[in-house]
Design a protein around this motif. Structure first.
Motif, PDB file in Angstrom:
ATOM      1  N   PRO A   1       0.633  -1.079  -0.058  1.00 44.86           N
ATOM      2  CA  PRO A   1      -0.111   0.053   0.040  1.00 44.86           C
ATOM      3  C   PRO A   1       0.746   1.305   0.087  1.00 44.86           C
ATOM      4  O   PRO A   1       0.393   2.196  -0.454  1.00 44.86           O
ATOM      5  N   SER A   2       1.813   1.066   0.183  1.00 43.83           N
ATOM      6  CA  SER A   2       3.113   2.213   0.350  1.00 43.83           C
ATOM      7  C   SER A   2       3.235   2.896  -0.711  1.00 43.83           C
ATOM      8  O   SER A   2       3.756   3.988  -0.965  1.00 43.83           O
ATOM      9  N   ILE A   3       2.817   2.154  -1.996  1.00 44.04           N
ATOM     10  CA  ILE A   3       3.261   2.790  -3.394  1.00 44.04           C
ATOM     11  C   ILE A   3       2.503   4.112  -3.420  1.00 44.04           C
ATOM     12  O   ILE A   3       2.800   5.084  -4.234  1.00 44.04           O
ATOM     13  N   ARG A   4       1.340   4.261  -2.742  1.00 43.12           N
ATOM     14  CA  ARG A   4       0.549   5.506  -2.848  1.00 43.12           C
ATOM     15  C   ARG A   4       1.371   6.742  -2.142  1.00 43.12           C
ATOM     16  O   ARG A   4       1.456   7.692  -2.629  1.00 43.12           O
ATOM     17  N   GLU A   5       2.218   6.402  -1.223  1.00 46.95           N
ATOM     18  CA  GLU A   5       2.956   7.256  -0.418  1.00 46.95           C
ATOM     19  C   GLU A   5       4.290   7.576  -1.477  1.00 46.95           C
ATOM     20  O   GLU A   5       4.450   8.688  -1.552  1.00 46.95           O
ATOM     21  N   TYR A   6       5.064   6.509  -2.155  1.00 47.17           N
ATOM     22  CA  TYR A   6       5.819   6.902  -2.967  1.00 47.17           C
ATOM     23  C   TYR A   6       5.468   7.941  -4.295  1.00 47.17           C
ATOM     24  O   TYR A   6       6.211   8.489  -4.909  1.00 47.17           O
TER      25      TYR A   6
END
Length: 275
Positions: A74-79
């Protein structure tokens, strides 16, 4: 009162942990006569930035679909926010291997991603529609697919990566439906030789396409990645290659994508500053 303010501040922060926006975009593939789902993540300042955005395409592995990257990392949203890029996660079919299959005209995922999807994304979003502002990477089948597509279409992508990709499919004639895309190895050997990435190195001139790939030492694709690295060294093709402990799983991918994003971000910045 002070405690209430702190509480409200905490709630507000939690609501905006992911400021990026996630879209599900359906693109009609004329080559396959069907509509295909894709996840598109745009950064938080998308609506306010006038300049176009660089785009990173993330390919999934065998048995997966367009939702895998976002659901498992889910951290790809932050990336997307951190690196100020658009991230596109196409659906490449469960076992397409991102070929235009020479034996099945219904499987044309090379055409879909390199032409139809690229065109649709550039029309719908505020992108920088140059190869120097596009990168592609993926894991497993998607790692093979990312190199396959970039090697064949350097006019589309300027940088490519692979995360424990199947960079030589020939040792696996009975796995992951590859024979359904290329035919049985014993009968259609030429199809396999032509479409395995390790045999496509002769397409590289070492000047334009920037490459990064890695593989865990416990991975069943480790030997294929190691040989691919050695072949690039023999031909003096610049690339970043990394080996580290790990296997063929999401823990490894979650760690790997962090390093590849730094690589791609640096590449995008280079051409943004020197168009």
């Amino acid at each position: 009162m002070r405690l209430k303010l702190i509480f409200l501040f905490t709630i507000c922060n939690s609501l905006f942990v992911f400021a990026s926006t996630v879209d599900t975009v359906f693109v009609v593939s004329n080559s396959m006569n069907k509509s295909i789902s894709n996840i598109v993540i745009v950064p938080d300042n998308y609506s306010t930035q006038k300049e176009g955005f660089s785009v990173l395409y993330l390919l999934h592995g065998a048995g997966g679909n367009h939702t895998d990257w976002l659901s498992d990392i889910p951290s790809i949203r932050e990336y997307a926010d951190e690196y100020n890029i658009i991230i596109v996660c196409p659906d490449g079919g469960a076992t397409s291997w991102y070929f235009d299959s020479p034996i099945d005209e219904k499987m044309k995922y090379e055409t879909y991603i390199s032409k139809e999807l690229i065109s649709a994304i550039d029309k719908k979003y505020n992108t920088l529609d140059k190869n120097t502002n596009r990168a592609i990477t993926g894991y497993s089948m998607g790692g093979h697919g990312a190199f396959y597509l970039a090697f064949k279409h350097p006019d589309v992508w300027g940088a490519a990566g692979s995360i424990h990709g199947g960079l030589d499919i020939r040792p696996f004639p009975n796995n992951w439906d590859i024979h359904k895309r290329l035919g049985d190895y014993s009968k259609y050997k030429e199809n396999w030789e032509k479409n395995t990435v390790v045999n496509m190195v002769n397409r590289l001139d070492g000047k334009n396409l920037k490459l990064i790939f890695d593989c865990g030492v416990d991975d069943f694709f480790y030997n294929e990645n190691r040989r691919f690295h050695e072949k690039l060294v023999e031909r003096n093709i610049p690339h970043d290659y990394i080996e580290r402990p790990g296997g063929h799983d999401w823990d490894y991918r979650s760690n790997s994508i962090k390093y590849q994003l730094i690589f791609f971000s640096d590449y995008f910045k280079l051409y943004q500053n020197n168009p």
